[in-house]
Scaffold this motif. Structure first.
Motif, PDB file in Angstrom:
ATOM      1  N   GLY A  28       0.817  -1.217   0.000  1.00 51.40           N
ATOM      2  CA  GLY A  28       0.000   0.000   0.000  1.00 51.40           C
ATOM      3  C   GLY A  28       0.841   1.253   0.000  1.00 51.40           C
ATOM      4  O   GLY A  28       0.498   2.242  -0.661  1.00 51.40           O
ATOM      5  N   GLU A  29       1.936   1.230   0.701  1.00 50.28           N
ATOM      6  CA  GLU A  29       2.826   2.395   0.729  1.00 50.28           C
ATOM      7  C   GLU A  29       3.435   2.620  -0.656  1.00 50.28           C
ATOM      8  O   GLU A  29       3.525   3.769  -1.127  1.00 50.28           O
ATOM      9  N   VAL A  30       3.846   1.558  -1.317  1.00 46.11           N
ATOM     10  CA  VAL A  30       4.384   1.674  -2.678  1.00 46.11           C
ATOM     11  C   VAL A  30       3.305   2.225  -3.613  1.00 46.11           C
ATOM     12  O   VAL A  30       3.563   3.134  -4.417  1.00 46.11           O
ATOM     13  N   LYS A  31       2.089   1.683  -3.507  1.00 41.86           N
ATOM     14  CA  LYS A  31       0.985   2.150  -4.347  1.00 41.86           C
ATOM     15  C   LYS A  31       0.665   3.621  -4.069  1.00 41.86           C
ATOM     16  O   LYS A  31       0.409   4.399  -4.993  1.00 41.86           O
ATOM     17  N   ARG A  32       0.652   3.999  -2.790  1.00 37.23           N
ATOM     18  CA  ARG A  32       0.339   5.385  -2.423  1.00 37.23           C
ATOM     19  C   ARG A  32       1.338   6.335  -3.051  1.00 37.23           C
ATOM     20  O   ARG A  32       0.965   7.347  -3.645  1.00 37.23           O
ATOM     21  N   LYS A  33       2.606   5.991  -2.971  1.00 34.49           N
ATOM     22  CA  LYS A  33       3.648   6.851  -3.549  1.00 34.49           C
ATOM     23  C   LYS A  33       3.535   6.930  -5.072  1.00 34.49           C
ATOM     24  O   LYS A  33       3.888   7.943  -5.671  1.00 34.49           O
ATOM     25  N   ALA A  34       3.030   5.859  -5.680  1.00 32.16           N
ATOM     26  CA  ALA A  34       2.874   5.829  -7.138  1.00 32.16           C
ATOM     27  C   ALA A  34       1.520   6.396  -7.579  1.00 32.16           C
ATOM     28  O   ALA A  34       1.265   6.501  -8.779  1.00 32.16           O
ATOM     29  N   GLY A  35       0.667   6.718  -6.627  1.00 31.53           N
ATOM     30  CA  GLY A  35      -0.658   7.230  -6.955  1.00 31.53           C
ATOM     31  C   GLY A  35      -1.616   6.156  -7.447  1.00 31.53           C
ATOM     32  O   GLY A  35      -2.601   6.458  -8.115  1.00 31.53           O
ATOM     33  N   ALA A  36      -1.337   4.913  -7.122  1.00 30.69           N
ATOM     34  CA  ALA A  36      -2.185   3.796  -7.550  1.00 30.69           C
ATOM     35  C   ALA A  36      -3.226   3.476  -6.479  1.00 30.69           C
ATOM     36  O   ALA A  36      -2.981   3.684  -5.285  1.00 30.69           O
ATOM     37  N   PRO A  37      -4.380   2.946  -6.886  1.00 30.78           N
ATOM     38  CA  PRO A  37      -5.404   2.578  -5.897  1.00 30.78           C
ATOM     39  C   PRO A  37      -5.046   1.279  -5.176  1.00 30.78           C
ATOM     40  O   PRO A  37      -4.254   0.482  -5.676  1.00 30.78           O
ATOM     41  N   ALA A  38      -5.652   1.090  -4.032  1.00 24.61           N
ATOM     42  CA  ALA A  38      -5.419  -0.142  -3.273  1.00 24.61           C
ATOM     43  C   ALA A  38      -5.990  -1.350  -4.016  1.00 24.61           C
ATOM     44  O   ALA A  38      -5.367  -2.403  -4.075  1.00 24.61           O
ATOM     45  N   SER A  39      -7.155  -1.171  -4.584  1.00 23.09           N
ATOM     46  CA  SER A  39      -7.822  -2.280  -5.269  1.00 23.09           C
ATOM     47  C   SER A  39      -7.115  -2.604  -6.581  1.00 23.09           C
ATOM     48  O   SER A  39      -6.797  -1.717  -7.363  1.00 23.09           O
ATOM     49  N   ALA A  40      -6.860  -3.884  -6.785  1.00 28.35           N
ATOM     50  CA  ALA A  40      -6.221  -4.356  -8.013  1.00 28.35           C
ATOM     51  C   ALA A  40      -6.959  -5.612  -8.473  1.00 28.35           C
ATOM     52  O   ALA A  40      -6.546  -6.739  -8.173  1.00 28.35           O
ATOM     53  N   PRO A  41      -8.080  -5.447  -9.180  1.00 29.76           N
ATOM     54  CA  PRO A  41      -8.914  -6.601  -9.547  1.00 29.76           C
ATOM     55  C   PRO A  41      -8.170  -7.702 -10.306  1.00 29.76           C
ATOM     56  O   PRO A  41      -8.434  -8.884 -10.072  1.00 29.76           O
ATOM     57  N   ASN A  42      -7.259  -7.336 -11.184  1.00 29.73           N
ATOM     58  CA  ASN A  42      -6.523  -8.369 -11.926  1.00 29.73           C
ATOM     59  C   ASN A  42      -5.651  -9.196 -10.989  1.00 29.73           C
ATOM     60  O   ASN A  42      -5.577 -10.416 -11.117  1.00 29.73           O
ATOM     61  N   ARG A  43      -5.000  -8.522 -10.055  1.00 33.72           N
ATOM     62  CA  ARG A  43      -4.155  -9.228  -9.080  1.00 33.72           C
ATOM     63  C   ARG A  43      -5.023 -10.108  -8.184  1.00 33.72           C
ATOM     64  O   ARG A  43      -4.656 -11.246  -7.876  1.00 33.72           O
ATOM     65  N   ALA A  44      -6.171  -9.598  -7.765  1.00 36.48           N
ATOM     66  CA  ALA A  44      -7.073 -10.388  -6.917  1.00 36.48           C
ATOM     67  C   ALA A  44      -7.507 -11.651  -7.650  1.00 36.48           C
ATOM     68  O   ALA A  44      -7.524 -12.739  -7.057  1.00 36.48           O
ATOM     69  N   ALA A  45      -7.825 -11.536  -8.920  1.00 34.39           N
ATOM     70  CA  ALA A  45      -8.228 -12.709  -9.702  1.00 34.39           C
ATOM     71  C   ALA A  45      -7.088 -13.723  -9.778  1.00 34.39           C
ATOM     72  O   ALA A  45      -7.317 -14.939  -9.662  1.00 34.39           O
ATOM     73  N   GLU A  55     -10.907  -8.215   3.065  1.00 38.58           N
ATOM     74  CA  GLU A  55     -10.421  -7.608   4.307  1.00 38.58           C
ATOM     75  C   GLU A  55      -9.048  -6.973   4.120  1.00 38.58           C
ATOM     76  O   GLU A  55      -8.768  -5.898   4.665  1.00 38.58           O
ATOM     77  N   MET A  56      -8.187  -7.630   3.364  1.00 40.65           N
ATOM     78  CA  MET A  56      -6.847  -7.081   3.144  1.00 40.65           C
ATOM     79  C   MET A  56      -6.910  -5.800   2.316  1.00 40.65           C
ATOM     80  O   MET A  56      -6.168  -4.849   2.588  1.00 40.65           O
ATOM     81  N   THR A  57      -7.795  -5.741   1.338  1.00 45.72           N
ATOM     82  CA  THR A  57      -7.941  -4.523   0.540  1.00 45.72           C
ATOM     83  C   THR A  57      -8.474  -3.382   1.395  1.00 45.72           C
ATOM     84  O   THR A  57      -7.991  -2.244   1.302  1.00 45.72           O
ATOM     85  N   ALA A  58      -9.450  -3.677   2.245  1.00 47.14           N
ATOM     86  CA  ALA A  58      -9.976  -2.659   3.160  1.00 47.14           C
ATOM     87  C   ALA A  58      -8.877  -2.166   4.097  1.00 47.14           C
ATOM     88  O   ALA A  58      -8.751  -0.955   4.352  1.00 47.14           O
TER      89      ALA A  58
END
Length: 108
Positions: free
Chosen positions: A48-65, A94-97
């Motif tokens: 999440g910290e890496v995503k936050r710095k990159a401006g990416a959202p927490a949710s990653a549907p492709n990764r979840a699949a 829960e992990m995404t939340a």
């Protein structure tokens, strides 16, 4: 008649001991699962910290699949792959939340 009652009591005692032993095994496994979930959450926080710095959202549907497919494929029983998929879907929810919450905290 007394002999039958004694046999019944002996069997009941053995079953109770087995249930107690098996319950202790389940408790130990639950402790391991909880530790692993918290370890996973620590890594999710880092992601999440890496995503936050990159401006990416927490949710990653492709990764979840991908995670759901991989988890179901790894199941060698006795749980059915569909059951593993459902369990993992809850874990991912829960992990995404958690990741979203941690990203918001870090942005303040």
């Amino acid at each position: 008649m007394l002999e039958a009652l004694e046999r019944h009591q002996d069997l009941h005692g053995k079953h109770a001991a087995a249930r107690t032993e098996l319950g202790a095994k389940i408790d130990a496994l639950d402790g391991q699962i909880i530790a692993l979930l918290n370890e996973r959450a620590t890594v999710v926080r880092q992601v999440g910290e890496v995503k936050r710095k990159a401006g990416a959202p927490a949710s990653a549907p492709n990764r979840a699949a991908q995670v759901l497919d991989a988890a179901a494929a790894r199941s060698k029983g006795p749980l059915d792959p569909k059951a593993i998929r459902r369990i993992y879907a809850e874990i991912l929810t829960e992990m995404t939340a958690f990741e979203e919450s941690e990203m918001k905290k870090a942005s303040k």
